[in-house]
Design a protein around this motif. Structure first.
Motif, PDB file in Angstrom:
ATOM      1  N   GLU A  42       0.819  -1.224   0.000  1.00 35.55           N
ATOM      2  CA  GLU A  42       0.000   0.000   0.000  1.00 35.55           C
ATOM      3  C   GLU A  42       0.845   1.264   0.000  1.00 35.55           C
ATOM      4  OE1 GLU A  42      -1.903  -1.283   3.615  1.00 35.55           O
ATOM      5  OE2 GLU A  42      -3.836  -1.011   2.650  1.00 35.55           O
ATOM      6  N   ARG A  90      -3.210  14.128  -3.981  1.00 33.53           N
ATOM      7  CA  ARG A  90      -3.838  14.689  -2.776  1.00 33.53           C
ATOM      8  C   ARG A  90      -4.328  16.098  -3.049  1.00 33.53           C
ATOM      9  NH1 ARG A  90      -3.153  13.039   2.684  1.00 33.53           N
ATOM     10  NH2 ARG A  90      -4.695  14.656   2.941  1.00 33.53           N
ATOM     11  N   THR A 128      -5.949   7.078  -1.973  1.00 35.73           N
ATOM     12  CA  THR A 128      -6.691   6.737  -0.763  1.00 35.73           C
ATOM     13  C   THR A 128      -6.035   5.570  -0.041  1.00 35.73           C
ATOM     14  OG1 THR A 128      -8.730   7.590  -1.715  1.00 35.73           O
ATOM     15  CG2 THR A 128      -8.964   6.060   0.126  1.00 35.73           C
ATOM     16  N   ALA A 129      -5.540   4.584  -0.778  1.00 33.79           N
ATOM     17  CA  ALA A 129      -4.870   3.430  -0.169  1.00 33.79           C
ATOM     18  C   ALA A 129      -3.588   3.857   0.538  1.00 33.79           C
ATOM     19  CB  ALA A 129      -4.572   2.366  -1.227  1.00 33.79           C
ATOM     20  N   ARG A 134      -2.878   6.902   1.647  1.00 30.03           N
ATOM     21  CA  ARG A 134      -3.273   7.737   2.790  1.00 30.03           C
ATOM     22  C   ARG A 134      -3.726   6.872   3.964  1.00 30.03           C
ATOM     23  NH1 ARG A 134      -7.805  12.565   2.900  1.00 30.03           N
ATOM     24  NH2 ARG A 134      -7.266  13.291   4.964  1.00 30.03           N
ATOM     25  N   ALA A 135      -4.523   5.854   3.707  1.00 32.58           N
ATOM     26  CA  ALA A 135      -4.990   4.965   4.775  1.00 32.58           C
ATOM     27  C   ALA A 135      -3.819   4.210   5.410  1.00 32.58           C
ATOM     28  CB  ALA A 135      -6.027   3.987   4.231  1.00 32.58           C
ATOM     29  N   ALA A 136      -2.896   3.741   4.580  1.00 36.30           N
ATOM     30  CA  ALA A 136      -1.736   3.018   5.103  1.00 36.30           C
ATOM     31  C   ALA A 136      -0.871   3.938   5.970  1.00 36.30           C
ATOM     32  CB  ALA A 136      -0.915   2.437   3.957  1.00 36.30           C
ATOM     33  N   THR A 188      -1.887   6.660   7.526  1.00 33.98           N
ATOM     34  CA  THR A 188      -2.650   6.986   8.734  1.00 33.98           C
ATOM     35  C   THR A 188      -2.526   5.863   9.761  1.00 33.98           C
ATOM     36  OG1 THR A 188      -4.175   8.373   7.479  1.00 33.98           O
ATOM     37  CG2 THR A 188      -4.954   7.556   9.614  1.00 33.98           C
ATOM     38  N   ARG A 189      -2.627   4.617   9.299  1.00 35.94           N
ATOM     39  CA  ARG A 189      -2.455   3.472  10.213  1.00 35.94           C
ATOM     40  C   ARG A 189      -1.052   3.444  10.802  1.00 35.94           C
ATOM     41  NH1 ARG A 189      -5.244   0.944   6.182  1.00 35.94           N
ATOM     42  NH2 ARG A 189      -3.368  -0.077   5.383  1.00 35.94           N
TER      43      ARG A 189
END
Length: 161
Positions: free
Chosen positions: A43, A56, A118-119, A121-123, A125-126
């Motif tokens: 990711e 972004r 989005t993938a 960004r999510a990775a 963020t985690r």
């Protein structure tokens, strides 16, 4: 000024603080890049840094011409043109005629580009959630605010005068 000859002056203390900030920002940049490269999940690697930042921005601000994109990202137009060409080649953005200037084009993210962004960004963020899990909420909020203020100061400083 204090009569205590052993007490650092405000100017000296400020110089020490600014030196600490410079060191911490340099380390942040180096460690951030090292963390990005070392993260084993796919990711994090579906977009390079330039593509991620462009997507972004387009997601947040909407379609842009290359000049507006370059100005917003504080980059040379030729650099953005090369990056946009790579994004287009990979099917992550599309170009369409600029409605305000028929000679130019407007850059828009594709569904694939937004999905990848989005993938990533999510990775990320985690990842930050894991790294900062032991921090109190107030400290995380304070860090977010201070980083925003630093970025705004950098952006203001780098804006053409």
């Amino acid at each position: 000024m204090s009569d205590d000859p052993y007490r650092a002056s405000d100017a000296d203390a400020d110089e020490v603080t600014l030196g600490q900030i410079e060191t911490e920002v340099a380390l942040l940049l180096r460690l951030g890049e090292a963390t990005r490269r070392a993260t084993g999940t796919a990711e994090h690697r579906v977009l390079d840094r330039a593509a991620y930042v462009i997507l972004r921005h387009l997601d947040a601000a909407g379609p842009q011409n290359v000049s507006a994109l370059a100005a917003r990202l504080n980059l040379d137009g030729s650099t953005v043109t090369r990056q946009v060409s790579a994004l287009q080649r990979d099917g992550l953005i599309t170009r369409s005629p600029d409605p305000s200037d028929g000679r130019g084009t407007v850059i828009s993210p594709t569904a694939t580009g937004l999905h990848r962004m989005t993938a990533v960004r999510a990775a990320r963020t985690r990842l930050y959630g894991d790294m900062l899990a032991d921090w109190p909420t107030e400290d995380r909020e304070s860090l977010a605010l201070m980083l925003r203020r630093l970025n705004e100061a950098l952006e203001s400083r780098n804006r053409p005068r």
